[in-house]
Design a protein around this motif. Sequence first.
Motif, PDB file in Angstrom:
ATOM      1  N   ARG A  94       0.820  -1.214   0.000  1.00 46.66           N
ATOM      2  CA  ARG A  94       0.000   0.000   0.000  1.00 46.66           C
ATOM      3  C   ARG A  94       0.856   1.268   0.000  1.00 46.66           C
ATOM      4  NH1 ARG A  94      -3.364  -1.700   5.208  1.00 46.66           N
ATOM      5  NH2 ARG A  94      -1.229  -2.338   5.716  1.00 46.66           N
ATOM      6  N   THR A  97      -6.041   3.613   8.556  1.00 49.74           N
ATOM      7  CA  THR A  97      -7.057   3.292   7.553  1.00 49.74           C
ATOM      8  C   THR A  97      -8.449   3.606   8.081  1.00 49.74           C
ATOM      9  OG1 THR A  97      -5.653   1.511   6.731  1.00 49.74           O
ATOM     10  CG2 THR A  97      -7.979   1.467   6.069  1.00 49.74           C
ATOM     11  N   VAL A 143     -14.027   1.249   4.512  1.00 51.57           N
ATOM     12  CA  VAL A 143     -15.109   1.565   3.580  1.00 51.57           C
ATOM     13  C   VAL A 143     -16.366   2.010   4.327  1.00 51.57           C
ATOM     14  CG1 VAL A 143     -16.661   0.579   1.847  1.00 51.57           C
ATOM     15  CG2 VAL A 143     -14.244  -0.058   1.858  1.00 51.57           C
ATOM     16  N   ARG A 151      -5.205   6.414   4.762  1.00 55.39           N
ATOM     17  CA  ARG A 151      -6.061   5.924   3.672  1.00 55.39           C
ATOM     18  C   ARG A 151      -7.520   6.053   4.054  1.00 55.39           C
ATOM     19  NH1 ARG A 151      -5.937   0.703   3.494  1.00 55.39           N
ATOM     20  NH2 ARG A 151      -6.953   0.527   1.473  1.00 55.39           N
ATOM     21  N   GLU A 169     -10.806   4.998   2.814  1.00 50.83           N
ATOM     22  CA  GLU A 169     -11.415   4.142   1.792  1.00 50.83           C
ATOM     23  C   GLU A 169     -12.746   4.740   1.340  1.00 50.83           C
ATOM     24  OE1 GLU A 169      -9.257  -0.043   3.018  1.00 50.83           O
ATOM     25  OE2 GLU A 169     -11.385   0.194   3.529  1.00 50.83           O
ATOM     26  N   ARG A 170     -13.299   4.153   0.274  1.00 52.89           N
ATOM     27  CA  ARG A 170     -14.415   4.838  -0.391  1.00 52.89           C
ATOM     28  C   ARG A 170     -15.581   5.116   0.568  1.00 52.89           C
ATOM     29  NH1 ARG A 170     -18.004   0.858  -1.535  1.00 52.89           N
ATOM     30  NH2 ARG A 170     -17.027  -1.185  -1.561  1.00 52.89           N
ATOM     31  N   VAL A 206      -4.330   9.028   0.791  1.00 51.79           N
ATOM     32  CA  VAL A 206      -5.119   8.458  -0.301  1.00 51.79           C
ATOM     33  C   VAL A 206      -6.587   8.641   0.048  1.00 51.79           C
ATOM     34  CG1 VAL A 206      -5.703   6.355  -1.564  1.00 51.79           C
ATOM     35  CG2 VAL A 206      -3.322   6.779  -0.852  1.00 51.79           C
ATOM     36  N   GLU A 220     -10.046   7.818  -1.319  1.00 48.80           N
ATOM     37  CA  GLU A 220     -10.722   7.028  -2.353  1.00 48.80           C
ATOM     38  C   GLU A 220     -12.070   7.647  -2.728  1.00 48.80           C
ATOM     39  OE1 GLU A 220     -10.900   2.935  -1.145  1.00 48.80           O
ATOM     40  OE2 GLU A 220      -8.715   2.666  -1.310  1.00 48.80           O
ATOM     41  N   ASP A 221     -12.704   7.079  -3.725  1.00 48.95           N
ATOM     42  CA  ASP A 221     -13.935   7.651  -4.291  1.00 48.95           C
ATOM     43  C   ASP A 221     -14.970   7.970  -3.206  1.00 48.95           C
ATOM     44  OD1 ASP A 221     -12.619   7.165  -6.596  1.00 48.95           O
ATOM     45  OD2 ASP A 221     -13.949   5.575  -7.325  1.00 48.95           O
ATOM     46  N   ARG A 258      -3.574  11.794  -3.114  1.00 49.37           N
ATOM     47  CA  ARG A 258      -4.316  11.400  -4.316  1.00 49.37           C
ATOM     48  C   ARG A 258      -5.794  11.466  -3.996  1.00 49.37           C
ATOM     49  NH1 ARG A 258      -1.728   7.844  -8.810  1.00 49.37           N
ATOM     50  NH2 ARG A 258       0.108   9.170  -8.922  1.00 49.37           N
ATOM     51  N   GLY A 310      -9.650  10.809  -5.266  1.00 48.09           N
ATOM     52  CA  GLY A 310     -10.440  10.027  -6.216  1.00 48.09           C
ATOM     53  C   GLY A 310     -11.726  10.713  -6.633  1.00 48.09           C
ATOM     54  N   ALA A 323     -14.299  12.707  -4.346  1.00 47.63           N
ATOM     55  CA  ALA A 323     -13.698  12.686  -3.007  1.00 47.63           C
ATOM     56  C   ALA A 323     -13.308  14.101  -2.614  1.00 47.63           C
ATOM     57  CB  ALA A 323     -12.482  11.782  -2.992  1.00 47.63           C
TER      58      ALA A 323
END
Lengths: 255, 408
Positions: free
Chosen positions: B95, B121, B124, B151, B153-154, B177, B179-180, B205, B207, B210
């Motif tokens: 990751r 993290t 989701v 991170r 998550e979406r 990160v 995510e979407d 980053r 998404g 996001a």
Amino acid sequence: MSTLEIRDLHVSVETKEGAKPILRGVDLTINSGETHAIMGPNGSGKSTLASALAGHPKYKVTSGTVTLDGEDVLAMTVDERARAGLFLAMQYPVEVPGVSVANFLRTAKTAITGQAPALRTWGKEVKGAMENLRIDAAFAERSVNEGFSGGEKKRHEILQLELFKPHFAILDETDSGLDVDALRVVSEGVNRAKENTDVGVLLITHYTRILRYIKPDFVHVFVDGKIAEEGGPELAERLENEGYDRYVGTGATMA
Amino acid sequence: MASITTDHSRAVADGAHSHAFGAGSVPQGSRAERLTSFDLADIPVPTGREEEWRFSPVARLQPLFDADLSGAGVTVTVIPAPEVKVETVARDDARLGTAGKPGDRTAVSAWNAFEQATVVTIPVEAVATDVTSVRIDGVSSEATAAHVLVRAERHSQAVVVLDHAGVATVSETVEIVVEDGAHLTVVTVQDWSEGAVHAASHRARIGRDAKLKHVVVTFGGDVVRITPDAEFTAEGGEVEMVGLYFADAHQHQEHRLFVDHAVPSCRSRVTYKGALQGQGAHTVWVGDVLIRANAEGTDTYELNRNLVLSDGARADSVPNLEIQTGEIEGAGHASATGRFDDEQLFYLQSRGIAETEARRLVVRGFFAELIHEIGVASVEERLLASIEAELEKSMGVITGAPALGTVA
């Protein structure tokens, strides 16, 4: 009963070319409860008198005296003058980003009276004064003068006049740029302050219009940095009809 | 009023400086061409003459250019929200290294030197009910590498606060990160003690749909140099980058941002504000925004303001906007560096407020607007208290001095 006494005041402004004399010997005595209108053509030094009395650093007093009940005003810092009871309603009030009107009013009131105003009564007083001046309650949370229209800025100045209760108020062209409705609201505020606090008022204006709402006891005509003529309210009426031509020759008019 | 003010917001569409309209006309020094690499050999030790190092005290940063950053100068402690997962992983975890490549020497050194990474993290669709706190405490001055990955998550939501304190010589990587559909706020506070030297590469980053709110607060440390990069990977992304800094005597605080609009229909807002006081206080703000040829519908605005409170302080401010397509919603930037506004002080003083208190009000007001945009109450309160503490320190020297520095 207080007295603000201006004697043979000479003031220069700092320019790139050096000090430029603006006021050339102003004599004026204002007592509590009196309203003095200072009128005159553009460039005659009216606003310089206002700024110099408040202590703006751009203006240098080169000779003469200003006393408030015998105390030397010229020896005081800007904030000391305000705490001594002088108030200047500015022609161009300054934006202070990030400082809310509510915080500003409370901080200033605390500085002027030397103690924080009682929370309960102060909130009510501010709210009432804002309602009288048709200032929306939401203004309390906005930054001082930021994004205010010209009329809102002037009403905010008069709001301070009513809340701070100075001994003497200098209104520097408070009427300029106001429409009739705003002029009426602002004038009512000044008249309320006069009724409630016996404030002495120095009302600086280019036009006679505001004198229909705020009745002056004395009218002084300012020309070329000093008082050229003095009289009662009838002098304002004559200026309304004749303009400033007789003092400055052709070209300068009331309009 | 003796202030140096340049407001490019009135010159946004003039095609001057780095505004290059129309595809194909990439100006020299384009961020699109800036070398990025995971390989230490690709990015040499800077001399100080390079564009990205020209404002930096490279001699003081020298220990962090070294390949050997094997010190154990910091400890990392995480107090997660109940919904958030925390791991300590080895450098070969798959990751890691997914949020872009290092773009300068301290970043590539840090990437090659770290042994363990902290991975935070937000699973989701999890909505964190509390702030996740990551403390990075300096315990010694040996040159050290640190690595944190956040991170989201979406469709998750969280606030993660990184706190830096103590004394350390550390090169840090923070990978972010988003995510979407996730909404993530990352706050990094540099409240180091005297003697700390800190370089940090934040690589984010973002998404589809996001949103990242990235907040940088720098008060302490001898040298702090932070380079937040944000890259959009899909449409509908949004980044809001907020920074505030307060440099005292002999502190160097540098913030270099890069927002890469690599895809269409994303939005970025950058607002950084700083105050400086004391001899040798130096701040640098560089804001690069690249709108690539295919990034139609981009909406971006960046702003930097500096308030110089005393003699001998220097603020450098360089906004850069590169536009490779004309099909955008909006693009602008503004930069202003000035001293106290005499008219503001006169206004407040004419209301009875003493000069010192008037200056405090102005500085507090300058930062308050920005602090209220952070949207995390506990963080806002702490920052307001920190501003008070800075003001307490500085009241003796803030005199309203002429501003020095460059404004591009």
